[in-house]
Design an enzyme around this catalytic site. Sequence first.
Site, PDB file in Angstrom:
ATOM      1  N   SER A 162       0.824  -1.215   0.000  1.00 26.07           N
ATOM      2  CA  SER A 162       0.000   0.000   0.000  1.00 26.07           C
ATOM      3  C   SER A 162       0.851   1.255   0.000  1.00 26.07           C
ATOM      4  CB  SER A 162      -0.856   0.068   1.273  1.00 26.07           C
ATOM      5  OG  SER A 162      -1.651  -1.049   1.397  1.00 26.07           O
TER       6      SER A 162
ATOM      7  N   HIS B  65      -4.831   1.032  -5.418  1.00 28.11           N
ATOM      8  CA  HIS B  65      -4.066  -0.041  -6.037  1.00 28.11           C
ATOM      9  C   HIS B  65      -4.310  -0.058  -7.545  1.00 28.11           C
ATOM     10  CE1 HIS B  65      -2.674  -2.838  -2.715  1.00 28.11           C
ATOM     11  NE2 HIS B  65      -3.251  -1.841  -2.079  1.00 28.11           N
TER      12      HIS B  65
ATOM     13  N   GLU C 223      -9.982  -9.102  -0.088  1.00 28.40           N
ATOM     14  CA  GLU C 223     -10.773  -8.635  -1.227  1.00 28.40           C
ATOM     15  C   GLU C 223     -11.748  -9.716  -1.702  1.00 28.40           C
ATOM     16  OE1 GLU C 223      -8.285  -6.592  -4.367  1.00 28.40           O
ATOM     17  OE2 GLU C 223      -6.743  -7.160  -2.938  1.00 28.40           O
TER      18      GLU C 223
ATOM     19  N   ALA D 118       2.787  -2.273   4.144  1.00 35.48           N
ATOM     20  CA  ALA D 118       2.543  -1.291   5.195  1.00 35.48           C
ATOM     21  C   ALA D 118       2.006  -2.080   6.388  1.00 35.48           C
ATOM     22  CB  ALA D 118       1.514  -0.281   4.743  1.00 35.48           C
TER      23      ALA D 118
ATOM     24  N   MET E  10      -2.000  -7.155   6.658  1.00 32.43           N
ATOM     25  CA  MET E  10      -2.997  -7.999   5.996  1.00 32.43           C
ATOM     26  C   MET E  10      -2.474  -8.658   4.717  1.00 32.43           C
ATOM     27  SD  MET E  10      -6.146  -5.340   6.406  1.00 32.43           S
ATOM     28  CE  MET E  10      -6.383  -4.427   7.951  1.00 32.43           C
ATOM     29  N   SER E  11      -1.164  -8.871   4.643  1.00 29.84           N
ATOM     30  CA  SER E  11      -0.625  -9.419   3.385  1.00 29.84           C
ATOM     31  C   SER E  11       0.651 -10.210   3.656  1.00 29.84           C
ATOM     32  CB  SER E  11      -0.312  -8.260   2.433  1.00 29.84           C
ATOM     33  OG  SER E  11       0.749  -7.468   2.951  1.00 29.84           O
TER      34      SER E  11
ATOM     35  N   ASN F 100       1.709   3.221  11.221  1.00 26.72           N
ATOM     36  CA  ASN F 100       0.875   3.700  12.344  1.00 26.72           C
ATOM     37  C   ASN F 100       1.144   2.835  13.568  1.00 26.72           C
ATOM     38  OD1 ASN F 100      -0.754   1.781  10.413  1.00 26.72           O
ATOM     39  ND2 ASN F 100      -1.538   1.412  12.472  1.00 26.72           N
TER      40      ASN F 100
ATOM     41  N   HIS G 251      -7.056   4.468   6.592  1.00 30.33           N
ATOM     42  CA  HIS G 251      -6.315   4.035   5.409  1.00 30.33           C
ATOM     43  C   HIS G 251      -5.493   5.184   4.830  1.00 30.33           C
ATOM     44  CE1 HIS G 251      -5.305   1.488   2.077  1.00 30.33           C
ATOM     45  NE2 HIS G 251      -5.948   2.224   1.186  1.00 30.33           N
TER      46      HIS G 251
HETATM   47  N1  HPA Z   1      -3.241  -3.213  10.952  1.00 33.02           N
HETATM   48  C1  HPA Z   1      -3.334  -4.010   9.874  1.00 33.02           C
HETATM   49  N2  HPA Z   1      -2.839  -3.698   8.685  1.00 33.02           N
HETATM   50  C2  HPA Z   1      -2.193  -2.520   8.577  1.00 33.02           C
HETATM   51  C3  HPA Z   1      -2.062  -1.643   9.660  1.00 33.02           C
HETATM   52  C4  HPA Z   1      -2.623  -2.009  10.916  1.00 33.02           C
HETATM   53  O1  HPA Z   1      -2.536  -1.292  11.926  1.00 33.02           O
HETATM   54  N3  HPA Z   1      -1.375  -0.565   9.199  1.00 33.02           N
HETATM   55  C5  HPA Z   1      -1.094  -0.796   7.905  1.00 33.02           C
HETATM   56  N4  HPA Z   1      -1.589  -1.969   7.519  1.00 33.02           N
END
Ligand code: HPA
Length: 267
Positions: A27, A58, A83, A110, A207-208, A231, A243
């Site tokens: 991302s 994306h 997805e 990310a 998530m990847s 974050n 996001h």
């Molecule tokens: N959680 C899950 N996926 C993420 C996060 C998060 O805090 N930040 C970026 N991708």
Amino acid sequence: MHELDEAVLAVRQYTDARPEIGLILGSGLSALADLVKNPVTIETATIPGYPTSTVEGHVGRLVFGTIGSTSVVFVQGRLHVYEGHEVQHSTFPVRLLSQLGVSKLILTNAAGGIHPEFSPGTLMWITDHINWTHKNPLIGSEIVPKTRYEYGTSCYDEAWTNKAQQVATSLGIATSKGTYLWTLGPSYETKAEIRAFKLLGADAVGMSTVPEAIQARSLGMRVLGLSTITNFAAGLGNAELNHQEVLDVGRGVQADLERLILSLLKG
Ligand code: HPA
């Protein structure tokens, strides 16, 4: 015809390249593909069997070219299981890259920081993972059962990771190492989940990446994983997660990431 044969044929209409290194962009990191010299860009929508990405921000493209003397391919538009893709479909790009000649795969993402010292902007080499989803791309695959169980015990190439960290240091870019925990998403985690993940030993959450790493190892590729902490994970910072923040921080560390990736790929 094998599911990949048609896809390979489609790619071969554009390029004969047999890239050594592949890089899957997470991302907010899509612009890294601009580093490639003499790019040949293929829209993944034109490749038979290639699943379509639906996430905002994306795109779906393969960008072939060179960096220094290294032949590379960048994947823009990662496929996430959240997805709606089956986990086996989400790793189609990895199987395709393997067929096209890629033997070394860099996975970027990310992630939310769980380790107390990981504030937004931290770069973390993934040294191990926790598969919280329990989904595995090798389920039902044709690989030899005898070796099926090995993949996952050491997905991330230790020697390559150490070398990459040295390269970062020599460029004046501080990096850390840690364990990445894969959640399904698309909702962010609850505060209670993050407290639990911390107890489990996770340093970052996202998530990847994990299915791609497992798939790549099963095909004999060497894997390097790099998380950009965008974050504080839920409950660890003051702000609510969103996001846009993930995309913005991704852009903020882009200059460092570009220098780092360039150096790594030049070899
Ligand atoms: N959680 C899950 N996926 C993420 C996060 C998060 O805090 N930040 C970026 N991708």
